[in-house]
Design a protein around this motif. Structure first.
Motif, PDB file in Angstrom:
ATOM      1  N   LEU A   1      -5.528  -3.487  -7.254  1.00  0.00           N
ATOM      2  CA  LEU A   1      -6.407  -3.239  -8.366  1.00  0.00           C
ATOM      3  C   LEU A   1      -5.802  -2.007  -9.116  1.00  0.00           C
ATOM      4  CD1 LEU A   1      -9.578  -4.431  -7.031  1.00  0.00           C
ATOM      5  CD2 LEU A   1      -8.435  -5.629  -8.679  1.00  0.00           C
ATOM      6  N   LYS A   2      -5.516  -1.003  -8.309  1.00  0.00           N
ATOM      7  CA  LYS A   2      -5.237   0.242  -8.951  1.00  0.00           C
ATOM      8  C   LYS A   2      -3.678   0.137  -9.685  1.00  0.00           C
ATOM      9  CE  LYS A   2      -3.744   4.796  -7.297  1.00  0.00           C
ATOM     10  NZ  LYS A   2      -3.457   5.540  -5.922  1.00  0.00           N
TER      11      LYS A   2
ATOM     12  N   THR B   1      -7.586  -8.380   0.658  1.00  0.00           N
ATOM     13  CA  THR B   1      -8.867  -7.557   1.303  1.00  0.00           C
ATOM     14  C   THR B   1      -8.491  -6.199   1.567  1.00  0.00           C
ATOM     15  OG1 THR B   1     -10.597  -7.603   2.834  1.00  0.00           O
ATOM     16  CG2 THR B   1      -8.331  -8.583   3.820  1.00  0.00           C
ATOM     17  N   ASP B   2      -9.303  -5.226   1.978  1.00  0.00           N
ATOM     18  CA  ASP B   2      -8.987  -4.109   2.318  1.00  0.00           C
ATOM     19  C   ASP B   2      -9.605  -4.076   3.765  1.00  0.00           C
ATOM     20  OD1 ASP B   2      -7.897  -2.637   0.254  1.00  0.00           O
ATOM     21  OD2 ASP B   2     -10.129  -2.141  -0.360  1.00  0.00           O
ATOM     22  N   CYS B   3     -10.350  -5.268   4.143  1.00  0.00           N
ATOM     23  CA  CYS B   3     -10.894  -5.074   5.674  1.00  0.00           C
ATOM     24  C   CYS B   3     -10.131  -6.116   6.258  1.00  0.00           C
ATOM     25  CB  CYS B   3     -12.480  -5.557   5.564  1.00  0.00           C
ATOM     26  SG  CYS B   3     -13.375  -4.252   4.579  1.00  0.00           S
TER      27      CYS B   3
ATOM     28  N   SER C   1       0.911  -1.113  -0.072  1.00  0.00           N
ATOM     29  CA  SER C   1       0.075   0.069   0.022  1.00  0.00           C
ATOM     30  C   SER C   1       0.753   1.267  -0.084  1.00  0.00           C
ATOM     31  CB  SER C   1      -0.969   0.114   1.340  1.00  0.00           C
ATOM     32  OG  SER C   1      -1.544   0.997   1.712  1.00  0.00           O
TER      33      SER C   1
ATOM     34  N   GLU D   1      -4.303  -1.921 -12.911  1.00  0.00           N
ATOM     35  CA  GLU D   1      -4.708  -1.179 -14.164  1.00  0.00           C
ATOM     36  C   GLU D   1      -3.731   0.042 -14.510  1.00  0.00           C
ATOM     37  OE1 GLU D   1      -8.342   0.735 -11.960  1.00  0.00           O
ATOM     38  OE2 GLU D   1      -9.267  -1.045 -12.012  1.00  0.00           O
TER      39      GLU D   1
ATOM     40  N   GLY E   1      -3.138  -7.033   2.424  1.00  0.00           N
ATOM     41  CA  GLY E   1      -3.831  -6.032   2.036  1.00  0.00           C
ATOM     42  C   GLY E   1      -3.127  -5.415   0.993  1.00  0.00           C
ATOM     43  N   TYR E   2      -3.324  -4.390   0.352  1.00  0.00           N
ATOM     44  CA  TYR E   2      -4.551  -3.815   0.366  1.00  0.00           C
ATOM     45  C   TYR E   2      -5.185  -4.038  -1.025  1.00  0.00           C
ATOM     46  CZ  TYR E   2      -4.224  -2.015   5.137  1.00  0.00           C
ATOM     47  OH  TYR E   2      -4.197  -1.790   6.355  1.00  0.00           O
ATOM     48  N   LEU E   3      -6.432  -4.788  -1.151  1.00  0.00           N
ATOM     49  CA  LEU E   3      -6.831  -5.087  -2.449  1.00  0.00           C
ATOM     50  C   LEU E   3      -7.099  -4.077  -3.415  1.00  0.00           C
ATOM     51  CD1 LEU E   3      -8.064  -7.282  -4.485  1.00  0.00           C
ATOM     52  CD2 LEU E   3     -10.135  -7.132  -3.373  1.00  0.00           C
ATOM     53  N   SER E   4      -7.677  -2.988  -2.778  1.00  0.00           N
ATOM     54  CA  SER E   4      -7.976  -1.733  -3.703  1.00  0.00           C
ATOM     55  C   SER E   4      -6.448  -1.091  -4.379  1.00  0.00           C
ATOM     56  CB  SER E   4      -8.831  -0.579  -2.867  1.00  0.00           C
ATOM     57  OG  SER E   4      -7.943  -0.059  -1.676  1.00  0.00           O
ATOM     58  N   GLN E   5      -5.445  -1.025  -3.641  1.00  0.00           N
ATOM     59  CA  GLN E   5      -4.092  -0.474  -4.073  1.00  0.00           C
ATOM     60  C   GLN E   5      -3.759  -1.497  -4.983  1.00  0.00           C
ATOM     61  OE1 GLN E   5      -1.931   2.144  -2.770  1.00  0.00           O
ATOM     62  NE2 GLN E   5      -4.098   2.661  -2.529  1.00  0.00           N
TER      63      GLN E   5
END
Length: 125
Positions: A119-120, A101-103, A37, A123, A113-117
């Motif tokens: 994925l970003k 996960t993010d949670c 992250s 992309e 973690g962090y999944l959202s990072q």
């Protein structure tokens, strides 16, 4: 995927080379089992160190719980971790269900973690 976050010393996940990358030993040691992250997600931004280690690339950073790898490998790292999450679902011998996960649940030893990072980074690559 760090051993302390779900990959043990036995089982297919331990010997799977699809998620390994060459790394400087000192920088890898500084990363330890930190989540991937940007700084400031789970810790105060004032705890951020850039670069993440004296031998690390200038575009790395770290805080007590997170590690930001160099831009040039972020997408590759994300995809390797996506592979581990999908491939190791707890159905094998000596294999936990690895979860991105993010949670994060502090009582679970199989999460990263962090999944959202990730994925970003995928992309952007």
């Amino acid at each position: 995927w760090p051993k302390s976050r779900g990959v043990g010393y036995e089982g297919a996940d331990f010997t799977d080379v699809h998620h390994l990358r060459p790394a400087d030993a000192n920088v890898n040691s500084a990363r330890g089992n930190k989540h991937f992250s940007e700084c400031g997600i789970a810790e105060d931004i004032s705890d951020c160190t850039t670069p993440a280690h004296s031998e690390a690339a200038a575009d790395t950073s770290a805080d007590p719980s997170s590690f930001l790898p160099p831009v040039s490998v972020r997408g590759d790292i994300a995809r390797a971790l996506f592979y581990m999450d999908l491939r190791y679902n707890g159905s094998g011998v000596d294999v936990l269900d690895l979860v991105l996960t993010d949670c994060l649940d502090p009582n679970e030893s199989n999460q990263l973690g962090y999944l959202s990072q990730l994925l970003k980074w995928h992309e952007q690559d």
